[in-house]
Design a protein around this motif. Structure first.
Motif, PDB file in Angstrom:
ATOM      1  N   GLU A  81     -10.708  -2.785   1.718  1.00  0.00           N
ATOM      2  CA  GLU A  81     -10.283  -3.088   0.348  1.00  0.00           C
ATOM      3  C   GLU A  81     -11.419  -2.893  -0.642  1.00  0.00           C
ATOM      4  OE1 GLU A  81      -7.233  -3.645  -0.672  1.00  0.00           O
ATOM      5  OE2 GLU A  81      -6.476  -3.498   1.378  1.00  0.00           O
ATOM      6  N   GLU A  98      -5.712  -4.373  -5.196  1.00  0.00           N
ATOM      7  CA  GLU A  98      -6.670  -4.314  -4.087  1.00  0.00           C
ATOM      8  C   GLU A  98      -7.644  -5.496  -4.134  1.00  0.00           C
ATOM      9  OE1 GLU A  98      -5.485  -2.464  -2.139  1.00  0.00           O
ATOM     10  OE2 GLU A  98      -5.439  -0.331  -2.599  1.00  0.00           O
ATOM     11  N   GLU A 112       0.829  -1.205   0.000  1.00  0.00           N
ATOM     12  CA  GLU A 112       0.000   0.000   0.000  1.00  0.00           C
ATOM     13  C   GLU A 112       0.871   1.266   0.000  1.00  0.00           C
ATOM     14  OE1 GLU A 112      -2.794  -0.744  -0.800  1.00  0.00           O
ATOM     15  OE2 GLU A 112      -4.023  -1.815   0.631  1.00  0.00           O
ATOM     16  N   HIS A 127      -5.773  -8.223  -2.608  1.00  0.00           N
ATOM     17  CA  HIS A 127      -5.698  -8.052  -1.157  1.00  0.00           C
ATOM     18  C   HIS A 127      -7.006  -8.496  -0.493  1.00  0.00           C
ATOM     19  CE1 HIS A 127      -2.559  -4.610  -1.769  1.00  0.00           C
ATOM     20  NE2 HIS A 127      -2.075  -5.800  -2.042  1.00  0.00           N
ATOM     21  N   LYS A 128      -8.107  -8.086  -1.084  1.00  0.00           N
ATOM     22  CA  LYS A 128      -9.409  -8.450  -0.509  1.00  0.00           C
ATOM     23  C   LYS A 128      -9.564  -9.972  -0.465  1.00  0.00           C
ATOM     24  CE  LYS A 128     -14.393  -8.096  -1.134  1.00  0.00           C
ATOM     25  NZ  LYS A 128     -15.495  -7.841  -2.075  1.00  0.00           N
TER      26      LYS A 128
END
Length: 344
Positions: free
Chosen positions: A265, A298, A84, A301-302
């Motif tokens: 996210e 993202e 990030e 990441h989620k």
């Protein structure tokens, strides 16, 4: 430390200087905010707010996970936190050119302005505080911003005079992280403290990212003393972030923290979806391409956080099932009657 006078507007905002625009840490980072952005730079800076915030959010979650011996979730949070900041925040800040990569005077002027903007934000939130503790915490954070601005004004004057005398950053006192079973406040004040944008956490994260970026420029241009001052101010912002987190009750149990991470996210995905459309409308395919790349990250990441949450809840269920079986096989059991539970 004595209070420094507020610099004249002409000192902070020379004619034509874009930094007289609204404080980026308070930008609206919802999809609606992206669709209404005035420029691609506003899109980039608003996105960068969320990335700096996510960096520290996930580092705190990792620290809390370490306390429970949850090594895998802790490592996941730290890995995502690094992406990030080092990949997303850095790319967005570089493209928006909100800070100079070689002009220290320009950067110090920006830092002075944004310290005063942060001060005003904290003072406004203090006036909304529902209790004495939150009022005093936010007021003290505002006071710190004014003190930081005073040190930066002193540094600017030294640079203007061609002197090498730059003030030292004050010593930083570590703030121990508090983990709570649930948030300490309800809405809307909880969002005032912790929201993705226009929040006390967002301001602390933004100020930290600003000082980190400027310190790197100062050191790379031979201004080591200025770099040390800026890095020291950034270190204090990390502790400010922890103070706000403790006040809000932002760090909770691992399952709750993972669910908040998933929601965070998804919020980022929604923002970048809108930012891609808006940047294309504004005729900037480079920004749209960057936003698309970050949106893809993202989404990954989620998914990673969802997997970790499923593993954690599955582990908890297995533990509870095993505990239930163990109790069922024990000769000591419980029966319940109108008078309550009785051992037999």
């Amino acid at each position: 430390m004595s209070a420094q006078p507020l610099p004249a507007e002409s000192e902070l905002c020379p004619i034509g200087w874009a930094q007289c625009a609204p404080y980026p840490a308070l930008f609206d980072t919802s999809p609606n905010g992206a669709y209404n952005a005035a420029s691609v730079d506003d899109l980039l800076n608003a996105a960068a707010v969320t990335q700096a915030n996510a960096h520290w959010q996930y580092n705190l979650y990792a620290e809390a996970a370490d306390r429970k011996g949850l090594t895998n979730p802790a490592n996941v949070w730290r890995s995502v936190a690094d992406v990030e900041y080092w990949d997303h925040y850095k790319s967005e800040i570089m493209l928006s050119e909100i800070y100079s990569n070689q002009d220290n005077m320009f950067n110090v002027r920006v830092a002075i302005l944004q310290a005063h903007q942060a001060e005003q934000a904290y003072l406004a939130w203090a006036n909304e505080a529902p209790d004495r503790k939150s009022y005093e915490t936010l007021r003290s954070l505002a006071k710190w911003q004014r003190e930081a601005a005073g040190l930066l004004i002193e540094a600017r004057r030294s640079l203007e005079a061609g002197m090498s005398k730059v003030p030292y950053a004050p010593p930083v006192r570590d703030v121990p992280l508090k983990v709570t079973p649930k948030p300490n406040y309800t809405e809307p004040f909880y969002s005032t403290l912790t929201g993705a944008s226009d929040s006390a956490l967002g301001v602390a994260a933004w100020q930290w990212g600003q000082y980190e970026t400027m310190a790197e420029v100062a050191v790379s241009t031979g201004q080591a003393k200025l770099g040390a001052l800026l890095a020291g101010l950034g270190n204090q912002e990390v502790q400010n972030y922890r103070r706000v987190s403790n006040l809000a009750g932002f760090v909770n149990g691992p399952a709750m923290n993972l669910q908040v991470s998933i929601d965070s996210e998804q919020g980022a995905i929604d923002y970048y979806t809108a930012a891609i459309t808006k940047s294309n409308q504004l005729g900037d395919p480079n920004a749209a391409g960057l936003f698309l790349d970050i949106k893809t990250d993202e989404q990954g990441h989620k998914m990673t956080f969802e997997i970790e949450l499923a593993r954690l809840t599955s582990k908890d269920r297995r533990y509870e099932d095993g505990k239930h079986k163990e109790l069922s096989g024990n000769t000591t059991s419980w029966s319940t009657d109108a008078a309550g539970g009785h051992l037999r």
